[in-house]
Scaffold this motif. Structure first.
Motif, PDB file in Angstrom:
ATOM      1  N   LEU A   6       0.866  -1.180   0.000  1.00  0.00           N
ATOM      2  CA  LEU A   6       0.000   0.000   0.000  1.00  0.00           C
ATOM      3  C   LEU A   6       0.899   1.225   0.000  1.00  0.00           C
ATOM      4  N   THR A   7       0.623   2.133  -0.921  1.00  0.00           N
ATOM      5  CA  THR A   7       1.370   3.385  -0.993  1.00  0.00           C
ATOM      6  C   THR A   7       0.379   4.531  -0.851  1.00  0.00           C
ATOM      7  N   LEU A   8       0.661   5.441   0.077  1.00  0.00           N
ATOM      8  CA  LEU A   8      -0.198   6.593   0.316  1.00  0.00           C
ATOM      9  C   LEU A   8       0.573   7.877   0.067  1.00  0.00           C
ATOM     10  N   GLN A   9      -0.106   8.816  -0.559  1.00  0.00           N
ATOM     11  CA  GLN A   9       0.477  10.133  -0.781  1.00  0.00           C
ATOM     12  C   GLN A   9      -0.626  11.173  -0.587  1.00  0.00           C
ATOM     13  N   SER A  13      -2.802  11.943   7.386  1.00  0.00           N
ATOM     14  CA  SER A  13      -1.518  12.320   7.982  1.00  0.00           C
ATOM     15  C   SER A  13      -0.318  11.946   7.114  1.00  0.00           C
ATOM     16  N   TYR A  14      -0.546  11.255   6.007  1.00  0.00           N
ATOM     17  CA  TYR A  14       0.548  10.849   5.120  1.00  0.00           C
ATOM     18  C   TYR A  14       0.795  11.958   4.102  1.00  0.00           C
ATOM     19  N   GLY A  15       2.042  12.442   4.011  1.00  0.00           N
ATOM     20  CA  GLY A  15       2.368  13.647   3.261  1.00  0.00           C
ATOM     21  C   GLY A  15       2.711  13.463   1.801  1.00  0.00           C
ATOM     22  N   ARG A  16       3.397  14.484   1.268  1.00  0.00           N
ATOM     23  CA  ARG A  16       3.757  14.531  -0.157  1.00  0.00           C
ATOM     24  C   ARG A  16       4.693  13.394  -0.550  1.00  0.00           C
ATOM     25  N   ASP A  17       5.613  13.071   0.341  1.00  0.00           N
ATOM     26  CA  ASP A  17       6.501  11.942   0.065  1.00  0.00           C
ATOM     27  C   ASP A  17       5.687  10.662   0.209  1.00  0.00           C
ATOM     28  N   GLU A  18       5.785   9.799  -0.773  1.00  0.00           N
ATOM     29  CA  GLU A  18       5.020   8.559  -0.728  1.00  0.00           C
ATOM     30  C   GLU A  18       5.424   7.722   0.480  1.00  0.00           C
ATOM     31  N   THR A  19       4.420   7.173   1.155  1.00  0.00           N
ATOM     32  CA  THR A  19       4.652   6.241   2.251  1.00  0.00           C
ATOM     33  C   THR A  19       4.250   4.867   1.753  1.00  0.00           C
ATOM     34  N   GLN A  20       5.184   3.941   1.795  1.00  0.00           N
ATOM     35  CA  GLN A  20       4.950   2.614   1.249  1.00  0.00           C
ATOM     36  C   GLN A  20       4.977   1.584   2.373  1.00  0.00           C
ATOM     37  N   MET A  21       3.973   0.713   2.387  1.00  0.00           N
ATOM     38  CA  MET A  21       3.882  -0.352   3.374  1.00  0.00           C
ATOM     39  C   MET A  21       3.805  -1.686   2.656  1.00  0.00           C
TER      40      MET A  21
END
Length: 174
Positions: A6-9, A13-21
């Motif tokens: 899962l990648t959130l952008q 609360s998840y910002g401009r930099d992609e957060t990958q799980m």
């Protein structure tokens, strides 16, 4: 269907930099401090797969941002990897095949038909209710429906189990 990543952008609360799980086969444990985004992970999965969102898209996007994105990677029934790209704002959502580097769907309804075939669950209000009441039950409310009186309990479970459809089929056969 097995969710692998899962990648959130720009989602809550998840910002401009992609957060990958990354998710492993079996049970995955997600932990963290209050307000760290654990619930957002479940909400993002529910929104990506079922369109279930208890907020407006504006409330689901990170404050001050005009667009957000959820990329849900999963193994399909055929054992191949796919990505569901769900926009949180403008732009179309679609299914992407990384092996051939192509979109498999262009329109929202094509994406929903593809997911319906893949998951075996017809999307729409039933799928949203299924997610909210059986798959992605909000924190602290797992047993809430069982504490209700008979009538509200019956309404929720009749919808989940499609009792009305079975009753209609029974009546038709009779």
């Amino acid at each position: 269907m097995e969710i692998t990543e899962l990648t959130l952008q720009n989602v809550k609360s998840y910002g401009r930099d992609e957060t990958q799980m990354t998710f492993l086969p079996g049970v995955n444990f997600i932990w963290g401090e209050n307000g760290s985004g654990k619930t957002t992970i479940l909400e993002a999965i529910g929104y990506a797969l079922f369109g279930a969102l208890d907020y407006t898209k504006e409330q689901f996007r990170r404050e001050g941002e005009s667009e957000g994105e959820i990329v849900l990677s999963f193994l399909g029934r055929d054992g191949r990897s796919y990505q569901l790209v769900r926009k949180v704002g403008s732009g179309s959502s679609y299914i992407f095949d990384p092996a051939i580097r192509r979109r498999l769907t262009r329109r929202q309804e094509d994406m929903e038909h593809w997911l319906t075939d893949e998951m075996g669950v017809e999307l729409g209000d039933h799928a949203k209710a299924l997610f909210r009441n059986a798959i992605g039950v909000p924190q602290g409310s797992m047993t809430g429906i069982f504490l209700e009186t008979a009538q509200p309990r019956k309404a929720v479970f009749d919808e989940l189990l499609k009792v009305t459809e079975y009753r209609a089929a029974y009546d038709e056969l009779a």
